[in-house]
Design an enzyme around this catalytic site. Structure first.
Site, PDB file in Angstrom:
ATOM      1  N   LYS A  63      11.865  -4.845   8.487  1.00  0.00           N
ATOM      2  CA  LYS A  63      13.060  -4.474   7.707  1.00  0.00           C
ATOM      3  C   LYS A  63      13.127  -2.960   7.507  1.00  0.00           C
ATOM      4  O   LYS A  63      14.150  -2.339   7.759  1.00  0.00           O
ATOM      5  CB  LYS A  63      12.977  -5.179   6.348  1.00  0.00           C
ATOM      6  N   ASN A  64      12.009  -2.373   7.058  1.00  0.00           N
ATOM      7  CA  ASN A  64      12.051  -0.963   6.675  1.00  0.00           C
ATOM      8  C   ASN A  64      12.027  -0.026   7.871  1.00  0.00           C
ATOM      9  O   ASN A  64      12.135   1.175   7.709  1.00  0.00           O
ATOM     10  CB  ASN A  64      10.899  -0.634   5.716  1.00  0.00           C
TER      11      ASN A  64
ATOM     12  N   ARG B  79      19.394  -0.116  -0.844  1.00  0.00           N
ATOM     13  CA  ARG B  79      18.656   1.135  -0.987  1.00  0.00           C
ATOM     14  C   ARG B  79      18.577   1.897   0.349  1.00  0.00           C
ATOM     15  O   ARG B  79      18.680   3.120   0.396  1.00  0.00           O
ATOM     16  CB  ARG B  79      17.243   0.793  -1.480  1.00  0.00           C
TER      17      ARG B  79
ATOM     18  N   ASP C 140      16.341  -2.958  -4.749  1.00  0.00           N
ATOM     19  CA  ASP C 140      15.487  -3.584  -5.757  1.00  0.00           C
ATOM     20  C   ASP C 140      15.436  -2.769  -7.034  1.00  0.00           C
ATOM     21  O   ASP C 140      15.400  -1.551  -7.000  1.00  0.00           O
ATOM     22  CB  ASP C 140      14.062  -3.680  -5.222  1.00  0.00           C
TER      23      ASP C 140
END
Ligand code: UD1
Length: 437
Positions: free
Chosen positions: A29-30, A101, A125
């Site tokens: 994901k990141n 984010r 988050d």
């Protein structure tokens, strides 16, 4: 396949079954979200594969389309083709940006490519203040003027030049944004105290494949020599080490035996050291891990930027330590609010004492089912793990958080033998309330 993502759904978990079988990891994901943002810099088509089927990805597509880029996303195939041949708009769409984010990572590439950007302040988050001062100070040192308002930030850089940037803390987001701005700036930028997470290394290596000139990838000092343009390329997203760690802990906790495929165990050095110290058997294959659970022992863990223990595995680890024999200490150094999940775990019967950013976990505790709510992406996964070893029924609400970070979370757990269902909240009968057994 994406799980259905109705935010009204809940997970219903019945504990007891040891997980057994094989799970193949998604792209990280990141990394994926940042690779997508980097497409803004590409004078042509960027072809990405192993893009994970998580809910944040289509939101990032909305952000990029809002900037005028052409995007072809196929989540089933895990591919995303992004065309930024035309210069992008510099004003990012507020509705999409404020939802994740990672949308903050379009700031650096926009400033690099168009020399200006206007961006709503992003969501994501709720695990701490998540300031962006280092991002903005770095851009200012490179010659940009920054205006920060209540809900947006605007940056203009008629001249964007290289600079020596010394970060207060190895921030993942600030390192990425600054290096993404620096690749098309004039002259050399040096980022000291840079973050060096595997996902940042993935991003740097892709940028080099596009023609960027960089030195020190994977080290705390990153030098970038600006170039005039970045060329199209194809890139395979690196595997998700946090997803790997989550499934490894699920296997360990349940006394299971799980093979995790498409892993880079070198990205997981410290988590694997800690799992082994806790008595978990981990066998490393060429690109796989086999994890076997049994009796668990207490271990001490401190979260830190990579190569330290990842904060994104801390909530899952707390569940594991609640089942370990003895007293474990866990210190959270990255996000100030990341122990909020502990209250939920305590309601399930865990014996955890918090003192500031230190936690003392006494185990093993018999966990009992409860209704867990308001969790972030990792805490939502950790809550599911807690349910897998609890007696009775555990209900996880707000599962849209888990959808943001875990592809096919429920189907994959089911394939491993877990008793987990995803159902609309409206179909739920009477459920255990907070603290109920
Ligand atoms: C990224 C990851 C997140 C992971 C985190 C740490 C994404 C989308 N998210 O988040 O999953 O948990 O790295 O590994 O990649 N800080 C400041 N000022 C700044 C920037 C950061 O004070 O300008 C602080 C933050 O408030 C936080 C700490 O630094 O306490 C770490 O933040 P950072 O490393 O930037 O994390 P993110 O990029 O937000």
């Amino acid at each position: 396949m994406l799980d259905p993502t109705s935010s009204d759904d809940v997970f219903v978990v019945h504990g007891g079954a040891p997980l057994r079988g094989t799970v193949r990891l998604s792209g990280a994901k990141n990394s994926a979200l940042k690779l997508m943002a980097a497409a803004i810099l590409c004078d042509g088509e960027l072809r990405l594969s192993e893009i994970p089927a998580i809910a944040d990805v289509p939101v990032m597509v909305d952000v990029l389309r809002g900037l005028g880029l052409e995007v072809d996303l196929d989540l089933d195939a895990g591919t995303c083709v992004i065309d930024a041949s035309e210069e992008p708009d510099w004003h990012a769409p507020a509705d999409a940006v404020s939802r994740i984010r990672a949308s903050l990572s379009v700031l650096g590439p926009l400033v690099g490519r168009t020399r200006r950007a206007r961006l709503a302040l992003p969501g994501g988050d709720k695990i701490g203040a998540r300031a962006i001062d280092m991002h903005l100070r770095g851009l200012e040192a490179m010659g940009a003027t920054v205006w920060q308002r209540d809900d947006e930030v605007e940056v203009h850089a008629d001249e964007l030049h290289g600079a020596l940037l010394t970060l207060d803390f190895p921030s993942v987001g600030a390192t990425e944004n600054l290096l993404l701005a620096a690749v098309l700036a004039d002259g050399e930028t040096v980022i000291e105290n840079a973050a060096r997470e595997p996902e940042i290394q993935d991003l740097c290596r892709m940028l080099v494949a596009m023609g960027a000139v960089m030195d020190g990838i994977g080290s705390p000092t990153l030098s970038i020599e600006g170039v005039d343009r970045l060329a199209p390329t194809e890139w395979v997203t690196c595997p998700d080490r946090i997803e790997a760690g989550t499934y490894a802990m699920a296997a360990a906790l349940t006394g299971g035996d799980v093979v995790i495929e498409r892993v880079r165990s070198t990205d997981l050095t410290l988590p694997l050291i800690k799992l082994r110290a806790a008595g978990v058997v981990v066998e490393e294959g060429a690109d796989s891990l086999r994890v076997k659970g049994g009796d668990l022992d207490a271990v001490d863990v401190v979260t830190l930027p990579y190569p330290g223990f990842p904060t994104d595995l801390q909530p899952q680890l707390m569940v594991l330590l609640s089942q370990a024999e003895g007293t474990s200490r866990c210190t959270e150094n990255v996000f100030e609010s990341r122990f909020s999940f502990v209250d939920e775990l305590r309601r399930m019967g865990a014996d955890i004492e918090i003192d500031g950013h230190h936690a003392l976990i006494r185990g093993p505790s018999q966990l009992h089912g409860a209704t867990l709510t308001g969790l972030d992406v990792r805490a939502g996964a950790a809550g599911t793990l807690a349910g897998l070893v609890a007696t009775g029924t555990t209900i996880i609400r707000d599962v849209h958080h888990v959808d943001r970070g875990y592809a096919a979370w429920v189907p994959r757990l089911q394939e491993l033998g877990a008793d987990v269902q995803r159902v609309p909240a409206s179909e739920l009968g009477p459920v255990p309330g907070p603290g109920d057994a």
